[in-house]
Structures are given as structure tokens and as C-alpha cells.
Design an enzyme around this catalytic site. Structure first.
Site, PDB file in Angstrom:
ATOM      1  N   LYS A 179       3.785  -6.881   4.154  1.00 28.05           N
ATOM      2  CA  LYS A 179       3.479  -5.504   3.797  1.00 28.05           C
ATOM      3  C   LYS A 179       3.026  -4.797   5.060  1.00 28.05           C
ATOM      4  O   LYS A 179       2.489  -5.414   5.991  1.00 28.05           O
ATOM      5  CB  LYS A 179       2.408  -5.437   2.730  1.00 28.05           C
ATOM      6  CG  LYS A 179       1.006  -5.339   3.256  1.00 28.05           C
ATOM      7  CD  LYS A 179       0.490  -3.929   3.138  1.00 28.05           C
ATOM      8  CE  LYS A 179      -0.434  -3.593   4.290  1.00 28.05           C
ATOM      9  NZ  LYS A 179      -0.683  -2.160   4.394  1.00 28.05           N
ATOM     10  N   THR A 188      -1.954  -2.355  10.081  1.00 28.70           N
ATOM     11  CA  THR A 188      -2.235  -3.314   8.983  1.00 28.70           C
ATOM     12  C   THR A 188      -0.952  -3.914   8.490  1.00 28.70           C
ATOM     13  O   THR A 188      -0.234  -3.290   7.743  1.00 28.70           O
ATOM     14  CB  THR A 188      -3.007  -2.668   7.880  1.00 28.70           C
ATOM     15  OG1 THR A 188      -4.255  -2.325   8.401  1.00 28.70           O
ATOM     16  CG2 THR A 188      -3.170  -3.582   6.658  1.00 28.70           C
ATOM     17  N   GLU A 230       5.852   4.538   7.750  1.00 32.50           N
ATOM     18  CA  GLU A 230       5.418   5.796   7.125  1.00 32.50           C
ATOM     19  C   GLU A 230       6.076   7.018   7.733  1.00 32.50           C
ATOM     20  O   GLU A 230       5.883   7.329   8.906  1.00 32.50           O
ATOM     21  CB  GLU A 230       3.905   5.952   7.288  1.00 32.50           C
ATOM     22  CG  GLU A 230       3.112   5.143   6.303  1.00 32.50           C
ATOM     23  CD  GLU A 230       1.607   5.194   6.573  1.00 32.50           C
ATOM     24  OE1 GLU A 230       1.192   5.865   7.518  1.00 32.50           O
ATOM     25  OE2 GLU A 230       0.870   4.537   5.810  1.00 32.50           O
ATOM     26  N   ASN A 286      -0.435  10.755   7.067  1.00 32.97           N
ATOM     27  CA  ASN A 286      -1.652  10.289   7.717  1.00 32.97           C
ATOM     28  C   ASN A 286      -2.744  11.348   7.815  1.00 32.97           C
ATOM     29  O   ASN A 286      -3.819  11.071   8.339  1.00 32.97           O
ATOM     30  CB  ASN A 286      -1.312   9.719   9.092  1.00 32.97           C
ATOM     31  CG  ASN A 286      -0.566   8.412   8.953  1.00 32.97           C
ATOM     32  OD1 ASN A 286      -1.091   7.460   8.398  1.00 32.97           O
ATOM     33  ND2 ASN A 286       0.673   8.386   9.396  1.00 32.97           N
ATOM     34  N   THR A 346       0.873  -1.192   0.000  1.00 32.35           N
ATOM     35  CA  THR A 346       0.000   0.000   0.000  1.00 32.35           C
ATOM     36  C   THR A 346       0.901   1.231   0.000  1.00 32.35           C
ATOM     37  O   THR A 346       1.331   1.671  -1.055  1.00 32.35           O
ATOM     38  CB  THR A 346      -0.965   0.012   1.211  1.00 32.35           C
ATOM     39  OG1 THR A 346      -0.226  -0.174   2.405  1.00 32.35           O
ATOM     40  CG2 THR A 346      -2.002  -1.081   1.072  1.00 32.35           C
ATOM     41  N   SER A 392      -6.678   6.442   4.774  1.00 24.11           N
ATOM     42  CA  SER A 392      -6.157   5.061   4.715  1.00 24.11           C
ATOM     43  C   SER A 392      -6.756   4.264   5.852  1.00 24.11           C
ATOM     44  O   SER A 392      -7.351   4.820   6.752  1.00 24.11           O
ATOM     45  CB  SER A 392      -4.639   5.042   4.801  1.00 24.11           C
ATOM     46  OG  SER A 392      -4.215   5.579   6.029  1.00 24.11           O
TER      47      SER A 392
END
Lengths: 383, 383
Positions: free
Chosen positions: A168, A179, A259, A378, A146, A383
Site C-alpha cells: 500500500k 508511507t 496520489e 495533499n 489509505t 494525512s
């Protein structure tokens, strides 16, 4: 080649139009046997996505013929229609691959609250099934990305058998898995119970101790499949050790690609009264935004470490605690020690050592710093 | 006017050179009686600053003649030398004002781990004592500011008596009080036990429900002083109600001035099985970085709200929960409801209503969003 490195596995990754970017978004991993044993661990979030509800049931008999994973939609909080989409996905795999629908695990990742386009998934699954190959591991690893900047894979071999994996996850990483989608395969010959024991032991020490941003996902799943194709029945503890090494490698890849992060922080708590205490202290520091922002600013702010420890129920005396950062002891017995200017935080690696002087247990939590890019990624995208 | 609005109090705020900016950094509040009753609540952090260690003892007899507060240094994790600095501060006040050292409460705020300059404090206390006046409330409120952008004060009057207050705190706000320094005065005639009951009741519903960034301070203290100078013995429940209103006003001021925040978020949880459940759910959402970053991005991401609820132990069924943002119900029964585009988050105010449908209890938690400015303020400067 990630999940297809061990014998007895084929995989594929195809674009099905779920992502809107034209990138691969459906991954299929098939266990061609002779054994089709599986084990899985799931997010501990009580609000779970439809694929988790499905897969928790499907794994109960320990037989897993295939795992299908989609990016481009989490299929979470999508109600009855969403559960039917998961069911249809498993059915499409069953039909295309020629296995029982109940032996297909499903994983999804992407935005919560949107319905998946079942027609696109069914077409994608058919396409993926037609492309299954023993070289498909990398394509599958790409299809589950993603916000990941690169595919994460690992392979380890020993004593005649192999373990391969793909993962992932670049955000929402937290204990209880969050996730993060992981598929690990092996051609070792082990039954589902042995796989389950090994997987729980391995994830407890690895993925469960990766806490990038304290946020627990609704969709996390780590699946382990064994084909038995090597014909080797491994020593279970040796297998568990190698599996743990595989999980640690993947967890490290997830941390390094978190991230917006600019530091990879390892918080090691030693001389704790218990392992639970060490974990609670490590997690409390890992989730402290003021500490995380300080590390982003290359500031070895040990006061924020002690303030975070003080919020725990762990056994400790603030005036006995030592804190070191990147090898420099900046706090001794709850007071200033070496000048903080001696700590070099300019690199990406940051180690924080917390010596509680309350016992003999220890644990390490991996986390990241709190950065402008984290806030940007974010806040600017759903997301 | 703040703390000097009620009769029987004088105050001053002076620069003592602790801050390095030349701004006021020592505040002194003196209760001139006839009564000198006091109550205080402290941070629940187990790692506490020296002034907290001192004040917790000094308050035990319920007599408080003066409160001295310094910005420019938290005096936390500064060991024996730091405790002596706190003791010397209280002694300086005792000498300058002519009260018992043991009846002086001390509060400090600023960087953790640095020693205070006792000579500067002693000189500052002498200076402040010489400037004590019934008009000194605002100067005192200014002297306790750190990253606050303005002084926070409040005054309420009723039935012949007055409550006044001042507060500082713009970061590290969290339940259990966190660096928040508050002094509240009243000329009502109440003894220390009644003050303690009223203060605990009021802070439980106000400061304890302000959770700006999930980080708990080592230095928080809320002090309530009664001079009895009005001669009015108030009805205790009416007094508690007005005190709660005062605390709520100050808590709101702290929220609106939280470091780097661009939204003031009120998370109201209704139909919970218990108040504890409502609080746990509210706090869990308030501390979720992904939710907080989404609000910064004006994104009504209700999936992150449900994911946060799922990490709690509260009684709820994800598929019965409703979530509204700024009056628009975006999630009904755990699935999508009104289009998220209908939610206008462009203003500073953001209300999140979570209907658990599990009972009749409710609670509201105040928090802020996670912004670039928050990261900047907490990474660029040590605090």
C-alpha cells in the site's frame, strides 16, 4: 492471492472502525510454518513511528510469526501512550493467534499525531484472527489501503516455490522507503540471514528508487516472511532475482497509483562516473518541482532537467550532456537538438534519458509529475 | 528610483522585442563614477548560463562600468553561439556608453535553450543608452520583470550616502540564488574588496535563505556597484548592515510575489546545535511538498514538519522537538499539544517555529506554499 499464495500462510482483513468509513482497516498475516523466518527494512527517516520502534526490535532474532497492519492512524509522534498502543496490538495478536508477542511485527499508516483507539484495535485483531484463512490475502491487501485506489498484490512461482506480496502507498513515496507498507511471503525454505540479504538487495533496486514526491515517511516498512512450507531450498541468487521482480512489480503499482499523478516518469541516467552519481542525478531531477510541473503540462522542458543536474555533485560537463524524452533527443551536448514539438507526452508513460558521458554506470529512478490533483489531495485532507 | 537613487548612476529600460509582448525587456545601469567598483555573487548551479560565464570573468578586476540585463531569454544551454550573443551584448554596451567591454556585466532571464536575437539586443542597447537618465531606475526595474507582477525596488539612506536596488524573480528561488536578478547601487565610496565582503555577508543572510520552491536557477546574479559620488567613506559594518536591510527588503518582495503562492512562510529554527543544523532543518521543511500543500490548505500539519526534520542529519531528538504555527504550539516534545483548530492560517503570513532543544543556534528560511496556481504557472508556460 497476494500473501497467501505461498503455502504456510493465512491472512485476514477486517473493519475495526479506525477509518470511520466502515472499510477494512486491520490486516493480519500469519506464518503457519514449519519455518518462521523473517527480515524487514524500515524507513530511514530519523523521526519514526511507534510501530517502527517496536518492529525494529522484534525482527532482531529473525523470527516472525505474524504481521499486523492497521490503516486509519500512523501512531507516530504519539509518545509513550502511542508505544503502549503498539505493544497492546502485538499482544492482542499473540493472544489471539497463540504466538509470542515478541514475534509479531506491527505496521501503521494514516494521520500522524493522533492516538489510536486501542479497544477498537484489540477487537479488530480478535475478529481478524477468527477469520484467518489461506484465501485471506486480498482482504488483507484491502485493509492496508489509505488513499490507494485499489489493492496492490503480486504472485510469482518458480522451481517449486512461490513468492506473494501486497503493498500500500500512494503518497510520500521516497528513497529510504516512504508511507509504504509491504508484506512479502514465500514458502521457500530460507533462514533469516538469507532473507535479509535478498530483501536488501531487492529493495535497493526497486522501492528505494521510487521517489514519487521526495517526501520520506515515518512509517515505511517492507517485511519478508518465509514459511519453508514448500520444502524447497532455493538457489539464493535465483530467489533474490525473483524477489527483485516481485518488488519491482509492486513498486510499479505504487507509482501508477501515486496520489494525483497524471504521468509515470522513468528517469534513466547512463554513462555516469558511478552508480551513486547516476542515482543523485536521477533523484535531483525527480524532485525538481519545475520539471515535474512541466511534465504535467506535457512540456518536454529539458532546460529544467539540466538545471536540476547542475545542483548535484555528480561528475559531468553540462556541455556534453544529452537528454531524450520519450525517445526524442531534445538536448545534445548541452544545447538544443530535435524540436521539442516532436516529443509526445500525451500518454501516461514518460521516459527521460540522461546521457552524462562521464563513465559507464547507470540507474533508473521512478517518479510522478506534479499536478493539480496532487496539490488538492495533499491540501484538502490531513494525512 | 531604485538603482538611480544614489548619485553617480544612470539607467534605462526599453522594449527590444525579445518578449513578444512589446513590454520593456532590456535594462541598462551605468556607473558614472567617480569610482567604478563592483562585486557580484552568482548562482551555485554547476550548469550556468552564458551571461554568468561572462560576468564571472568580467568581475574579477573589481571594475564594473555598466550592467545590462535582458528578459525574454535566459541564454542558457545555447552553446558557443549563445556565448557570442552575450559577448556581443557587452560590446554593444561598451560602444554605446563608451566603456570597456570587459567592464560590462551581463544578466539574462527567460526560457532556457533558445538563442537570443542579437540584432534586437544590439538595437535595444543602443536605444537604452540614448535614454540613460538619473530617473531611469524604475524603467530598468520594469524591464527585468518576467512573471513578476510588479517591479521590485528599494532605497535606503543614511549618513550622507544612499543604497538603491532593483530585483526580479518570482519562481525558481532557492539557496545559492535562483532566476533572481538583483542590481544594487550605492554612492558610498568603497573599493571592490569591501563591496565583495559586504555583499557576501548580506546575501548569506537574505537571498540565500529565500527558498520558494527548492529549484536553483542557472542565471542568478546579484551585483553591487559603488560610484563613490557621495564622497562618503562609510563604516564598513554600518554599510553591511544597511546593505543587509536592502537585501532583506528585496528578498521579502520576491517571496511575496512568488509564482502562484498564497502563503508567505517564515520557518524559524531555534535551539539548534549549530547554524548549519538550523539551516538544514529549515530548508528541509521548506522543500517538503506535503508540508507546503498542507499550508496551502490552511492545515497546520505538524506531523509533516517532524517527518521533514527526520530526513536531515541535524542533531535532534524527535521526542524533544516543539513546533508552533502562527504562535500556537501544536507539537510539544514530539507529541500533540494545542489543538490544531486553534491555528489560524487564513491570512497570507505563516510563521513556523521549530524549537530543537539541541543547542543555541538559530536561522530563518523564507518559503511559500505549494498551490494550484504554482502548478498551473509552471506547467502551462515554458520558462
Amino acid at each position: 492471492m497476494s500473501v497467501t499464495a505461498p503455502q504456510g500462510f493465512t491472512a485476514a482483513g477486517v473493519p475495526a472502525g479506525l477509518k470511520g468509513t466502515g472499510d477494512r482497516d486491520i490486516a493480519l498475516v500469519v506464518n503457519t510454518g514449519p519455518r518462521q523466518a523473517g527480515a524487514a527494512v524500515f524507513t530511514s527517516n530519523r523521526a519514526v513511528a511507534n510501530p517502527i520502534i517496536w518492529s525494529r526490535q522484534a525482527i532482531l532474532d529473525g523470527v516472525v510469526s505474524a504481521v499486523v497492519l492497521n490503516s486509519g492512524g500512523a501512531n507516530c509522534f504519539t509518545g509513550e501512550q502511542g508505544f503502549q498502543a503498539t505493544h497492546a496490538t502485538a499482544e492482542a495478536v499473540g493472544t489471539a493467534v497463540g504466538v509470542s508477542t515478541g514475534d509479531v511485527l506491527v505496521c501503521s499508516t494514516g494521520l500522524i499525531g493522533d492516538q489510536l483507539d486501542v479497544a477498537k484495535i484489540e477487537a479488530g485483531v480478535t475478529d481478524a484472527a477468527s477469520q484467518l484463512s489461506a484465501d485471506g490475502g486480498l482482504a488483507a491487501a484491502e485493509a492496508i489501503m489509505t488513499t490507494d485506489t485499489h489493492a496492490k498484490t503480486v504472485v510469482r512461482e518458480t522451481d517449486g516455490y512461490t513468492i506473494g506480496g501486497m503493498a500500500k502507498g500512494a503518497g510520500m513515496l521516497a528513497p529510504g522507503l516512504a508511507t509504504m507498507l509491504v508484506v512479502i511471503t514465500t514458502d521457500a525454505d530460507l533462514d533469516a540471514r538469507a532473507l535479509d540479504r535478498a530483501l536488501r538487495a531487492a529493495t535497493r533496486l526497486t522501492f528505494d528508487r521510487l521517489d514519487s514526491d521526495g517526501c520520506m515517511s515515518t512509517n515505511d516498512q517492507v517485511t519478508l516472511l518465509a514459511s519453508g512450507a514448500s520444502g524447497i531450498v532455493p538457489d539464493e541468487s535465483a530467489f533474490t532475482e525473483m524477489l527483485t521482480d516481485v518488488c519491482r512489480d509492486l513498486a510499479g503499482q505504487l507509482q501508477r497509483d501515486a496520489e494525483g499523478a497524471s504521468h509515470d516518469i522513468a528517469i534513466t541516467v547512463t554513462e555516469a562516473a558511478s552508480e551513486d552519481d547516476a542515482l543523485e542525478v536521477g533523484r535531483s531531477v525527480a524532485r525538481n518541482n519545475l520539471f515535474k510541473a512541466a511534465i504535467f503540462g506535457n512540456d518536454p522542458n529539458w532546460g529544467r532537467v539540466l538545471a536540476a543536474i547542475g545542483t548535484t555533485s555528480a561528475e559531468f560537463d553540462p556541455y556534453r550532456v544529452d537528454v531524450s524524452m520519450n525517445g526524442v533527443r531534445v538536448c545534445h551536448a548541452g544545447g538544443p537538438d530535435e524540436p521539442r514539438e516532436r516529443v509526445d507526452l500525451s500518454g501516461r508513460e514518460c521516459s527521460v534519458l540522461i546521457e552524462l558521458h562521464a563513465g559507464t554506470a547507470s540507474a533508473t529512478i521512478l517518479t510522478n509529475d506534479l499536478t493539480h490533483d496532487y496539490v488538492h489531495e495533499n491540501s484538502a485532507y490531513s494525512s
